[in-house]
Every structure is written in C-alpha cells, then in structure tokens.
Write a protein that holds these residues in place. Sequence first.
Motif, PDB file in Angstrom:
ATOM      1  N   VAL A 179       0.859  -1.187   0.000  1.00 51.72           N
ATOM      2  CA  VAL A 179       0.000   0.000   0.000  1.00 51.72           C
ATOM      3  C   VAL A 179       0.890   1.231   0.000  1.00 51.72           C
ATOM      4  CG1 VAL A 179      -1.878   1.227   1.145  1.00 51.72           C
ATOM      5  CG2 VAL A 179      -1.751  -1.275   1.294  1.00 51.72           C
ATOM      6  N   VAL A 180       0.663   2.127  -0.957  1.00 57.47           N
ATOM      7  CA  VAL A 180       1.482   3.333  -1.090  1.00 57.47           C
ATOM      8  C   VAL A 180       0.618   4.547  -0.794  1.00 57.47           C
ATOM      9  CG1 VAL A 180       3.155   2.315  -2.659  1.00 57.47           C
ATOM     10  CG2 VAL A 180       1.081   3.315  -3.604  1.00 57.47           C
ATOM     11  N   TRP A 181       1.218   5.531  -0.136  1.00 56.90           N
ATOM     12  CA  TRP A 181       0.495   6.694   0.371  1.00 56.90           C
ATOM     13  C   TRP A 181       1.171   7.961  -0.140  1.00 56.90           C
ATOM     14  CZ3 TRP A 181      -3.581   5.348   3.743  1.00 56.90           C
ATOM     15  CH2 TRP A 181      -3.560   4.016   4.196  1.00 56.90           C
ATOM     16  N   ASP A 182       0.359   8.922  -0.593  1.00 56.21           N
ATOM     17  CA  ASP A 182       0.868  10.166  -1.173  1.00 56.21           C
ATOM     18  C   ASP A 182       0.937  11.246  -0.093  1.00 56.21           C
ATOM     19  OD1 ASP A 182       1.688  12.185  -2.807  1.00 56.21           O
ATOM     20  OD2 ASP A 182      -0.114  12.233  -4.056  1.00 56.21           O
ATOM     21  N   LEU A 183       2.077  11.277   0.574  1.00 59.18           N
ATOM     22  CA  LEU A 183       2.296  12.209   1.687  1.00 59.18           C
ATOM     23  C   LEU A 183       3.612  12.945   1.498  1.00 59.18           C
ATOM     24  CD1 LEU A 183       1.429  10.088   4.853  1.00 59.18           C
ATOM     25  CD2 LEU A 183       0.271  12.179   4.166  1.00 59.18           C
ATOM     26  N   GLU A 184       3.682  14.155   2.023  1.00 56.94           N
ATOM     27  CA  GLU A 184       4.935  14.898   2.037  1.00 56.94           C
ATOM     28  C   GLU A 184       5.794  14.446   3.220  1.00 56.94           C
ATOM     29  OE1 GLU A 184       6.121  16.951  -0.307  1.00 56.94           O
ATOM     30  OE2 GLU A 184       4.360  16.247  -1.403  1.00 56.94           O
ATOM     31  N   PRO A 185       7.120  14.654   3.152  1.00 61.20           N
ATOM     32  CA  PRO A 185       8.015  14.154   4.205  1.00 61.20           C
ATOM     33  C   PRO A 185       7.643  14.585   5.616  1.00 61.20           C
ATOM     34  CG  PRO A 185       9.293  14.838   2.305  1.00 61.20           C
ATOM     35  CD  PRO A 185       7.868  15.230   2.016  1.00 61.20           C
ATOM     36  N   ASP A 186       7.211  15.833   5.792  1.00 64.50           N
ATOM     37  CA  ASP A 186       6.879  16.291   7.150  1.00 64.50           C
ATOM     38  C   ASP A 186       5.717  15.492   7.733  1.00 64.50           C
ATOM     39  OD1 ASP A 186       8.886  18.141   7.018  1.00 64.50           O
ATOM     40  OD2 ASP A 186       7.563  19.870   6.645  1.00 64.50           O
ATOM     41  N   ALA A 187       4.736  15.174   6.896  1.00 62.31           N
ATOM     42  CA  ALA A 187       3.587  14.385   7.373  1.00 62.31           C
ATOM     43  C   ALA A 187       3.987  12.938   7.640  1.00 62.31           C
ATOM     44  CB  ALA A 187       2.455  14.447   6.349  1.00 62.31           C
ATOM     45  N   ILE A 188       4.962  12.440   6.884  1.00 64.33           N
ATOM     46  CA  ILE A 188       5.413  11.058   7.066  1.00 64.33           C
ATOM     47  C   ILE A 188       6.081  10.885   8.425  1.00 64.33           C
ATOM     48  CG2 ILE A 188       7.053   9.335   6.206  1.00 64.33           C
ATOM     49  CD1 ILE A 188       6.423  10.328   3.385  1.00 64.33           C
ATOM     50  N   THR A 189       6.690  11.921   8.937  1.00 66.84           N
ATOM     51  CA  THR A 189       7.339  11.838  10.249  1.00 66.84           C
ATOM     52  C   THR A 189       6.355  11.395  11.320  1.00 66.84           C
ATOM     53  OG1 THR A 189       8.933  13.552   9.616  1.00 66.84           O
ATOM     54  CG2 THR A 189       8.628  13.153  11.979  1.00 66.84           C
ATOM     55  N   THR A 190       5.112  11.828  11.227  1.00 65.85           N
ATOM     56  CA  THR A 190       4.074  11.406  12.164  1.00 65.85           C
ATOM     57  C   THR A 190       3.404  10.114  11.728  1.00 65.85           C
ATOM     58  OG1 THR A 190       3.630  13.710  12.783  1.00 65.85           O
ATOM     59  CG2 THR A 190       1.899  12.092  13.253  1.00 65.85           C
ATOM     60  N   ALA A 191       3.077  10.032  10.439  1.00 66.34           N
ATOM     61  CA  ALA A 191       2.291   8.894   9.948  1.00 66.34           C
ATOM     62  C   ALA A 191       3.088   7.596   9.939  1.00 66.34           C
ATOM     63  CB  ALA A 191       1.772   9.195   8.542  1.00 66.34           C
ATOM     64  N   GLY A 192       4.389   7.659   9.623  1.00 67.54           N
ATOM     65  CA  GLY A 192       5.190   6.449   9.498  1.00 67.54           C
ATOM     66  C   GLY A 192       5.183   5.578  10.741  1.00 67.54           C
ATOM     67  N   PRO A 193       5.539   6.120  11.911  1.00 66.26           N
ATOM     68  CA  PRO A 193       5.525   5.298  13.124  1.00 66.26           C
ATOM     69  C   PRO A 193       4.142   4.776  13.491  1.00 66.26           C
ATOM     70  CG  PRO A 193       6.880   7.259  13.460  1.00 66.26           C
ATOM     71  CD  PRO A 193       6.160   7.445  12.151  1.00 66.26           C
ATOM     72  N   GLN A 194       3.094   5.575  13.250  1.00 59.17           N
ATOM     73  CA  GLN A 194       1.736   5.107  13.546  1.00 59.17           C
ATOM     74  C   GLN A 194       1.360   3.925  12.654  1.00 59.17           C
ATOM     75  OE1 GLN A 194      -1.089   8.320  13.271  1.00 59.17           O
ATOM     76  NE2 GLN A 194      -0.155   9.513  14.921  1.00 59.17           N
ATOM     77  N   LEU A 195       1.682   4.028  11.383  1.00 57.16           N
ATOM     78  CA  LEU A 195       1.365   2.956  10.445  1.00 57.16           C
ATOM     79  C   LEU A 195       2.181   1.704  10.755  1.00 57.16           C
ATOM     80  CD1 LEU A 195      -0.224   2.128   7.926  1.00 57.16           C
ATOM     81  CD2 LEU A 195       1.584   3.178   6.533  1.00 57.16           C
ATOM     82  N   ALA A 196       3.443   1.876  11.082  1.00 63.44           N
ATOM     83  CA  ALA A 196       4.314   0.734  11.374  1.00 63.44           C
ATOM     84  C   ALA A 196       3.830  -0.050  12.588  1.00 63.44           C
ATOM     85  CB  ALA A 196       5.744   1.210  11.599  1.00 63.44           C
ATOM     86  N   ALA A 197       3.191   0.637  13.530  1.00 60.58           N
ATOM     87  CA  ALA A 197       2.736  -0.014  14.762  1.00 60.58           C
ATOM     88  C   ALA A 197       1.398  -0.721  14.612  1.00 60.58           C
ATOM     89  CB  ALA A 197       2.638   1.028  15.886  1.00 60.58           C
ATOM     90  N   LEU A 198       0.736  -0.555  13.476  1.00 61.72           N
ATOM     91  CA  LEU A 198      -0.590  -1.145  13.298  1.00 61.72           C
ATOM     92  C   LEU A 198      -0.481  -2.652  13.085  1.00 61.72           C
ATOM     93  CD1 LEU A 198      -3.631  -0.279  12.959  1.00 61.72           C
ATOM     94  CD2 LEU A 198      -3.202  -0.403  10.492  1.00 61.72           C
ATOM     95  N   PRO A 199      -1.177  -3.484  13.878  1.00 61.38           N
ATOM     96  CA  PRO A 199      -1.152  -4.936  13.652  1.00 61.38           C
ATOM     97  C   PRO A 199      -1.587  -5.281  12.237  1.00 61.38           C
ATOM     98  CG  PRO A 199      -2.135  -4.430  15.780  1.00 61.38           C
ATOM     99  CD  PRO A 199      -1.973  -3.120  15.068  1.00 61.38           C
ATOM    100  N   GLY A 200      -0.832  -6.154  11.606  1.00 65.43           N
ATOM    101  CA  GLY A 200      -1.105  -6.520  10.224  1.00 65.43           C
ATOM    102  C   GLY A 200      -0.214  -5.827   9.225  1.00 65.43           C
ATOM    103  N   VAL A 201       0.386  -4.704   9.621  1.00 63.26           N
ATOM    104  CA  VAL A 201       1.361  -4.022   8.767  1.00 63.26           C
ATOM    105  C   VAL A 201       2.731  -4.600   9.085  1.00 63.26           C
ATOM    106  CG1 VAL A 201       2.497  -1.823   8.260  1.00 63.26           C
ATOM    107  CG2 VAL A 201       0.009  -1.921   8.531  1.00 63.26           C
ATOM    108  N   THR A 202       3.341  -5.204   8.083  1.00 60.80           N
ATOM    109  CA  THR A 202       4.578  -5.946   8.332  1.00 60.80           C
ATOM    110  C   THR A 202       5.830  -5.188   7.936  1.00 60.80           C
ATOM    111  OG1 THR A 202       4.169  -7.039   6.213  1.00 60.80           O
ATOM    112  CG2 THR A 202       3.539  -8.238   8.205  1.00 60.80           C
TER     113      THR A 202
END
Length: 332
Positions: free
Chosen positions: A239-262
């Motif tokens: 799954v690919v997401w269209d985000l700018e780097p500043d937003a990824i700083t917050t979104a990346g760790p949240q997404l990585a911690a979601l069960p099912g995201v490997t």
Amino acid sequence: MKLVADPADRRLLDDFQRDFPVIPRPFAPLATETGLSEGDVLKRLNAMRQSGRITRVGATCAPNTLSASTLAAVAAPLDRIEDVAAIINEEPGVNHSYEREDNWNIWFVATGPDRQHVTNTLTRIEARTGLRVIDLRLVRPFNVDLGFKMTGTTHPTNPPPPRPANLDAIQPGDRELMQALCQGLPIVDTPYAALAEQLGRHEDGVLDRINALSDAGILSRLGVIVRHRALGWRSNAMVVWDLEPDAITTAGPQLAALPGVTLCYERLPVEGVWPYRLYSMIHAKSRDEALAVLDQAANLPSLKGVAHKALFSTRCFRQTGAMIAAKQEAAE
C-alpha cells in the motif's frame, strides 16, 4: 486447514525468528526449549527448508549499511510479463520479485555491494527489456523486521523500531561474513564452525563478529526466516500513500505499529510518474483480511483522507537473501 499442524514445528517457526543463539551449538537451546533432541531439531528444520516453509536459518542485514539496495518496478505489457520477469531474475542482485496489480506490474528489489552495482543492474534491465525502470530509493525505515506467527499475527515478538547503524563498527571480512549469513547457516550441530571453515576463519572470531555486527545494528535479525506464502499468507498488498516528508514523520511510526502491517518505510518518489513516498506491506491470509487492515490504516488520524492505493501481489517470482558481496569478492 492448518499448514503447520505439529506443535513442535510451530514452536520452531514461532519462537526463533530472532535472537538466535550465537554459541558453538546454537540448536541445543532450541532443543531444550521445545523438549526435542538436538538431532530432531536439525531434522525438522532441514525438512522445513527442503519443503519451502523456511528459506533459511540466517540473518537479515540492515538496509544500505554493508550493502546497497533499492525497490524498483517496470510496466511490462501483459503478453511479456513472464519474459520480462525472467530477464530481471537473471540478475544475481535481484533478491525479491513479484507481479502486482497495477500498470507498474513487476516489482523487484535490487541489491549489491554498493550503489553503483545496483545502478548497473537497473541499467542492464532497462537495456535488455526496453522498458523504463523506476528507482525508488529508501529514505527512512519505520519497520523493516518482517515476522509471521503460526497463530496468525504478524508481529511475533513486537520487534523494536529500526535503530541507527554504527558503520564505524565494520571491519574487513564483515561483508563476506554477512553474505554467508544472509544465504543461511548450515543446519548442523556446529553451524558457526562450519561457516568459519567455509570462510577460512576461526569459529571464535566468527562468533565475535556476529555479536559485534548485531550490537552495531548492521545485522538486524538472526533466526528462522519463514516463507510466508508457503505458510498461508497468500493475500499480500503493498500500500502506497501520497504524503509529504513532514507528514510522514508522524504517519510512518503510527502505520508501522498497526497490527497486520509488516513493513513500513519512506522512499523517494519519481516526479511525474510515481508520487508516493510512504510504503506499507500488509500480509494476510485472505483479501478481505488484508482490506480490513487497510481500512484501519486509512482511518488513522495521520492518514485519514490521504490518497493511496493497494497493489496486491499476484505472483512471486523470487524470494531469497540479499547480495552483499559480489561473487568474485566473496571468493577472495
């Protein structure tokens, strides 16, 4: 249907995907913990490797430390998919390749001892296929420690987030050692001694360097590396997401911690062709299960309303360890 019905086999697959013992007889503690004999552990793991349930007992290397790698893709005409995939897989540095549901339909990871080696691989593929290759270089990882549990979850031991690697710890011979570990330890009672003999080194020195590379964050995982498709995770989506780097700083760790995201990481986009920067992998046993995880991801506060698409894998062409040392270098 249970793909791994034997409780002892499940324990070997579940409990030893990381923190594999770095001692002269590492399979002995596995035998003690599972109530098996050491010989039975060796027999079972060798059988699972031969049947394709595991790829190896070995290591994974932190990306772009001892070696270089990139994610790449081509848009192959439908009547050329097999031929193009075969050309890509003739490159020894290609260690993963898949067909996915998208116009950019063949995705692969190119690895090598340095960035120039990877660039040369992509250039050859472009020349031989006549197709453009998009080069999606890693910027920062949020979770690159894949694991699968026979009970159905995909975070077997709550892996820690990636930590910065200490490249100052690298010594001559480490590249060849990591290449051998990524190809897999011999599944024998004294695998490190066998590995040391293969490399023309002493067992004590090999054990010391493995510990040092692990402490430095260069060796990211040592243990049983499972083949997820053979164990039931057959519905897998990038799954690919269209985000700018500043937003990824917050979104990346949240997404990585979601069960099912490997897997979860940021990559460079390709202007005018591929705008996506944030990547996540969902490995599931059914498409509905994968879409349910995606729905949870899309409802995270940092991802709500963000443009994204899911590229489901339809075929796996190759899955093996990375190239860290070129063949001629590894032989020296």
